[in-house]
Design a protein around this motif. Structure first.
Motif, PDB file in Angstrom:
ATOM      1  N   GLY A  69      -4.108   7.274  -7.246  1.00  0.00           N
ATOM      2  CA  GLY A  69      -2.755   7.703  -6.930  1.00  0.00           C
ATOM      3  C   GLY A  69      -2.390   7.656  -5.461  1.00  0.00           C
ATOM      4  N   ASP A  70      -3.314   7.181  -4.609  1.00  0.00           N
ATOM      5  CA  ASP A  70      -3.039   7.114  -3.177  1.00  0.00           C
ATOM      6  C   ASP A  70      -2.585   5.700  -2.818  1.00  0.00           C
ATOM      7  OD1 ASP A  70      -2.873   7.421  -0.455  1.00  0.00           O
ATOM      8  OD2 ASP A  70      -5.042   7.602  -0.118  1.00  0.00           O
ATOM      9  N   ALA A  71      -1.353   5.368  -3.214  1.00  0.00           N
ATOM     10  CA  ALA A  71      -0.852   4.013  -2.987  1.00  0.00           C
ATOM     11  C   ALA A  71      -0.690   3.720  -1.504  1.00  0.00           C
ATOM     12  CB  ALA A  71       0.480   3.823  -3.712  1.00  0.00           C
ATOM     13  N   TRP A  72      -0.228   4.699  -0.732  1.00  0.00           N
ATOM     14  CA  TRP A  72      -0.048   4.483   0.703  1.00  0.00           C
ATOM     15  C   TRP A  72      -1.386   4.188   1.378  1.00  0.00           C
ATOM     16  CZ3 TRP A  72       2.967   3.124   4.445  1.00  0.00           C
ATOM     17  CH2 TRP A  72       2.644   3.441   5.773  1.00  0.00           C
ATOM     18  N   GLY A  73      -2.397   4.957   1.038  1.00  0.00           N
ATOM     19  CA  GLY A  73      -3.725   4.712   1.612  1.00  0.00           C
ATOM     20  C   GLY A  73      -4.265   3.349   1.234  1.00  0.00           C
ATOM     21  N   ALA A  74      -4.059   2.960  -0.025  1.00  0.00           N
ATOM     22  CA  ALA A  74      -4.514   1.643  -0.471  1.00  0.00           C
ATOM     23  C   ALA A  74      -3.798   0.537   0.286  1.00  0.00           C
ATOM     24  CB  ALA A  74      -4.281   1.484  -1.969  1.00  0.00           C
ATOM     25  N   LEU A  75      -2.489   0.675   0.438  1.00  0.00           N
ATOM     26  CA  LEU A  75      -1.699  -0.366   1.108  1.00  0.00           C
ATOM     27  C   LEU A  75      -2.091  -0.506   2.571  1.00  0.00           C
ATOM     28  CD1 LEU A  75       0.610  -2.420   1.088  1.00  0.00           C
ATOM     29  CD2 LEU A  75       2.179  -0.527   1.578  1.00  0.00           C
ATOM     30  N   THR A  76      -2.199   0.590   3.278  1.00  0.00           N
ATOM     31  CA  THR A  76      -2.553   0.507   4.698  1.00  0.00           C
ATOM     32  C   THR A  76      -3.949  -0.075   4.885  1.00  0.00           C
ATOM     33  OG1 THR A  76      -3.265   2.835   4.644  1.00  0.00           O
ATOM     34  CG2 THR A  76      -1.026   2.371   5.408  1.00  0.00           C
ATOM     35  N   THR A  77      -4.863   0.263   3.993  1.00  0.00           N
ATOM     36  CA  THR A  77      -6.211  -0.303   4.066  1.00  0.00           C
ATOM     37  C   THR A  77      -6.174  -1.821   3.892  1.00  0.00           C
ATOM     38  OG1 THR A  77      -7.261   1.717   3.247  1.00  0.00           O
ATOM     39  CG2 THR A  77      -8.501  -0.329   3.001  1.00  0.00           C
ATOM     40  N   LEU A  78      -5.433  -2.270   2.890  1.00  0.00           N
ATOM     41  CA  LEU A  78      -5.346  -3.705   2.628  1.00  0.00           C
ATOM     42  C   LEU A  78      -4.672  -4.442   3.787  1.00  0.00           C
ATOM     43  CD1 LEU A  78      -4.328  -3.598  -1.134  1.00  0.00           C
ATOM     44  CD2 LEU A  78      -6.506  -4.428  -0.212  1.00  0.00           C
ATOM     45  N   LEU A  79      -3.629  -3.864   4.347  1.00  0.00           N
ATOM     46  CA  LEU A  79      -2.940  -4.517   5.454  1.00  0.00           C
ATOM     47  C   LEU A  79      -3.844  -4.617   6.686  1.00  0.00           C
ATOM     48  CD1 LEU A  79       0.625  -2.973   5.126  1.00  0.00           C
ATOM     49  CD2 LEU A  79      -0.024  -5.361   4.737  1.00  0.00           C
ATOM     50  N   LEU A  80      -4.642  -3.599   6.932  1.00  0.00           N
ATOM     51  CA  LEU A  80      -5.566  -3.648   8.068  1.00  0.00           C
ATOM     52  C   LEU A  80      -6.601  -4.757   7.893  1.00  0.00           C
ATOM     53  CD1 LEU A  80      -6.143   0.163   8.722  1.00  0.00           C
ATOM     54  CD2 LEU A  80      -5.064  -1.472  10.284  1.00  0.00           C
ATOM     55  N   VAL A  81      -7.138  -4.885   6.679  1.00  0.00           N
ATOM     56  CA  VAL A  81      -8.131  -5.922   6.424  1.00  0.00           C
ATOM     57  C   VAL A  81      -7.467  -7.301   6.431  1.00  0.00           C
ATOM     58  CG1 VAL A  81      -9.865  -6.762   4.798  1.00  0.00           C
ATOM     59  CG2 VAL A  81      -9.570  -4.323   5.130  1.00  0.00           C
ATOM     60  N   ALA A  82      -6.241  -7.371   5.938  1.00  0.00           N
ATOM     61  CA  ALA A  82      -5.511  -8.637   5.973  1.00  0.00           C
ATOM     62  C   ALA A  82      -5.319  -9.112   7.406  1.00  0.00           C
ATOM     63  CB  ALA A  82      -4.163  -8.492   5.275  1.00  0.00           C
ATOM     64  N   GLU A  83      -5.045  -8.183   8.317  1.00  0.00           N
ATOM     65  CA  GLU A  83      -4.865  -8.549   9.718  1.00  0.00           C
ATOM     66  C   GLU A  83      -6.147  -9.095  10.334  1.00  0.00           C
ATOM     67  OE1 GLU A  83      -2.208  -8.743  11.826  1.00  0.00           O
ATOM     68  OE2 GLU A  83      -1.191  -8.619   9.899  1.00  0.00           O
ATOM     69  N   GLN A  84      -7.295  -8.730   9.771  1.00  0.00           N
ATOM     70  CA  GLN A  84      -8.566  -9.261  10.252  1.00  0.00           C
ATOM     71  C   GLN A  84      -8.852 -10.654   9.700  1.00  0.00           C
ATOM     72  OE1 GLN A  84     -11.880  -6.438   9.902  1.00  0.00           O
ATOM     73  NE2 GLN A  84     -10.404  -4.760   9.853  1.00  0.00           N
ATOM     74  N   GLY A  85      -8.050 -11.114   8.725  1.00  0.00           N
ATOM     75  CA  GLY A  85      -8.210 -12.470   8.222  1.00  0.00           C
ATOM     76  C   GLY A  85      -8.525 -12.595   6.748  1.00  0.00           C
ATOM     77  N   SER A  86      -8.529 -11.494   6.006  1.00  0.00           N
ATOM     78  CA  SER A  86      -8.875 -11.548   4.591  1.00  0.00           C
ATOM     79  C   SER A  86      -7.670 -11.966   3.752  1.00  0.00           C
ATOM     80  CB  SER A  86      -9.380 -10.186   4.108  1.00  0.00           C
ATOM     81  OG  SER A  86      -9.503 -10.178   2.699  1.00  0.00           O
TER      82      SER A  86
END
Length: 266
Positions: free
Chosen positions: A181-198
């Motif tokens: 249920g922590d959609a915001w936490g999931a989204l911010t985590t994914l965006l941070l990893v995406a910025e690293q190149g994933s």
């Protein structure tokens, strides 16, 4: 998350109007046998050529890969691959990485290690994370009269490991957060990893944003398109499918010109 048949239908409809990006994606799906059609390299090549004629830089990269590997009815031809990658390198980091590899190993032209190192470093800085590995190889070996640079090689390997290590576990933890249920936490985590190149993280972040999960405020669809486009340009099929679905509905939603189109089709 993936509906390849629906995505292919959307791409084909747009391609029929002359959309180069859609034409390329139909070609990619044909090359991979996605969307309910058998794999057909020759048909895929024809679609890549049409997209390239329409001004899409990433299509030149697709043709370069076919020349490199002797696909689509073409004989392996490194000189032709080099020419195609050169067209796409300004807009697509992976094209520049391929040019660096050709220069490093002397494929299609005499080896040029200085050019190879410069191109690989530039591609890595632009987000082609695999370039770090090839750059490390270039630096740790002696090529002709160019001395090895062990310190630079170690630094490249360290950057690669620092950026790549743990991506899978972090993405999995984002999925757990979403399930909890922590959609915001999931989204911010994914965006941070995406910025690293994933690209996988970018595809999942784009999927969430399109559905308003984690953030549904102003610009969430535009952000979704931008994140998906970056992964789609690097060949991530999930991102390409999700982006196709978003672009299909873009005009209906009254969102103006899609950022993804400006980024991909220059």
């Amino acid at each position: 998350m993936q509906d390849f048949k629906a995505a292919r239908a959307g791409f084909e409809q747009a391609a029929a109007t002359g959309d180069a990006y859609a034409t390329f994606n139909v070609g990619y799906m044909t090359l991979q046998g996605l969307g309910g059609v058998p794999k057909d390299e020759v048909a895929a090549r024809s679609l890549f050529e049409a997209a390239h004629a329409g001004g899409l830089a990433v299509a030149a990269c697709g043709l370069g890969a076919m020349h490199w590997g002797g696909q689509g009815g073409l004989a392996a031809d490194f000189s032709a691959a080099r020419a195609a990658f050169d067209v796409g390198a300004r807009d697509v980091a992976d094209c520049e990485m391929k040019l660096g590899m050709l220069a490093l190993y002397g494929l299609g032209a005499p080896a040029n290690v200085s050019e190879a190192r410069a191109r690989l470093a530039s591609a890595a800085a632009r987000g082609a994370w695999r370039s770090e590995y090839v750059l490390a190889q270039a630096n740790e070996r002696r090529f002709g009269d160019v001395a090895e640079d062990v310190r630079a090689a170690v630094a490249a390997y360290q950057r690669l490991l620092r950026e790549k290590a743990g991506w899978d576990s972090v993405i999995a933890s984002a999925g757990d957060a979403l399930d909890a249920g922590d959609a915001w936490g999931a989204l911010t985590t994914l965006l941070l990893v995406a910025e690293q190149g994933s690209d996988a993280a970018a595809a999942n972040a784009g999927w969430m944003l399109r559905r308003g999960l984690g953030y549904d405020g102003p610009g969430h669809l535009q952000l979704s398109a931008a994140v998906l486009a970056r992964a789609a340009r690097r060949g991530h099929p999930g991102a390409q499918v999700e982006l196709a679905m978003l672009l299909r509905d873009w005009d209906v939603l009254g969102l103006g010109q899609p950022p993804a189109r400006r980024d991909v089709a220059r």
